[in-house]
Design an enzyme around this catalytic site. Structure first.
Site, PDB file in Angstrom:
ATOM      1  CB  ALA A   1      -8.792  -3.185  13.259  1.00 19.34           C
ATOM      2  CB  ALA A   2      -3.949   0.054  14.606  1.00 13.77           C
ATOM      3  N   GLY A   3      -3.564  -1.243  11.814  1.00 17.55           N
ATOM      4  CA  GLY A   3      -2.895  -1.268  10.519  1.00 17.55           C
ATOM      5  C   GLY A   3      -3.874  -1.356   9.368  1.00 17.55           C
ATOM      6  CG  ASP A   4      -6.254  -4.720   8.866  1.00 14.77           C
ATOM      7  OD1 ASP A   4      -5.292  -4.915   8.099  1.00 14.77           O
ATOM      8  OD2 ASP A   4      -6.670  -5.573   9.663  1.00 14.77           O
TER       9      ASP A   4
END
Length: 303
Positions: free
Chosen positions: A252-255
């Site tokens: 979920a890093a990009g989110d």
């Protein structure tokens, strides 16, 4: 008070871990199994809700199935402070589902059933006109039907809302909607899919950003993994370095980055400051396992 509107997907992620990925016809026992609340839209809405100031408002327009996991996801979002008006439970259809196989070497194989996400049509958007009318920022991705994305961007532009597109999953066609985008946030893979320019370094990112500017997009933020994020905008152009952490799960890093970026901008931060804030939030996320459960709260980022 800032008001952010997120539109996008919500999935129940069924994650199994293996020593290696099974080949066709092979059955393997998984090392572990977990059920995660996921979907790019939902992850980004949760990030916005957890990272914004107490007097802010976050709305999330999405479709869930009228099933146990859909109700569970909705309840957890409400606890995080996401408003209920945009969340629709659809009869006789399942909540979006992703089956995710992960090998020890990091390789993965993913199958997705859109389920209720496919029912988020332009006609359904019209029912939520009031949420658009009061929003300052729209954050949207590409896991819902393309015509829905296009209509949402057009509606937002007509109302003077700043539009932010996270072009994920990577898109290579039907790019007419780019002319309604104010800020775009691709990673290296997505930037290449959009522009045809392989993005490995900062100089490549500059070339890709120039192509995106030519499509009418004012601000380009290209995330470059552990290198940080490259910004090309009227107020600032350059690389904002990432924080150095021991990453264990980048799901979920990009989110988290996208949610934090929009929160920062909605609070009046400069683009460089908002990206720094987003880098810090996503750095915390990758030190934890999971999707939405890994996303930090504002107090953690502040510390």
């Amino acid at each position: 008070m800032s008001h952010i509107l997120v539109i996008g997907s919500a999935n129940a992620d069924h994650v199994m871990n293996f020593e290696y990925l099974p080949v066709p016809g092979q059955t393997l026992k998984s090392r572990s199994y977990r059920l995660e609340h996921g979907g790019k839209g939902a992850n980004q809405a949760v990030a916005c809700a957890r990272l914004c100031l107490p007097d802010s408002r976050v709305d999330f327009i999405c479709h869930l199935g009228q099933d146990s996991i859909g109700n569970e996801m909705r309840d957890s979002w409400l606890k995080d402070g996401i408003q209920a008006e945009g969340i629709t439970l659809v009869d006789n259809v399942s909540t979006g589902t992703a089956m995710i196989f992960v090998a020890d070497n990091g390789e993965n194989a993913i199958g997705i059933a859109a389920g209720a996400n496919a029912h988020l049509t332009p006609l359904e958007l019209e029912k939520h006109y009031a949420l658009f009318a009061n929003a300052q920022y729209l954050l949207i991705q590409l896991e819902t039907p393309t015509e829905t994305v296009s209509n949402a961007l057009q509606m937002a532009k007509r109302l003077g809302i700043t539009t932010v597109l996270n072009p994920a999953p990577a898109a290579t066609q039907e790019l007419d909607y780019l002319k309604w985008v104010d800020i775009i946030t691709p990673n290296e893979t997505e930037a290449e899919a959009l522009t045809g320019i392989e993005v490995k370094h900062e100089e490549d990112a500059k070339l890709a950003a120039q192509w995106l500017h030519q499509q009418g997009i004012t601000t380009v933020v290209i995330t470059l993994g552990s290198k940080g994020a490259f910004i090309s905008s009227p107020g600032f152009t350059g690389l904002i370095p990432a924080l150095t952490v021991q990453a264990i799960d980048t799901v979920a890093a990009g989110d988290t980055f996208n949610g934090a970026l929009v929160v920062g901008l909605s609070e009046g931060m400069s683009i460089a400051a908002a990206v720094s804030f987003a880098n810090a939030a996503s750095a915390i996320t990758v030190t934890r396992e999971g999707a939405q459960r890994a996303i930090p709260y504002r107090s953690e980022v502040s510390r």
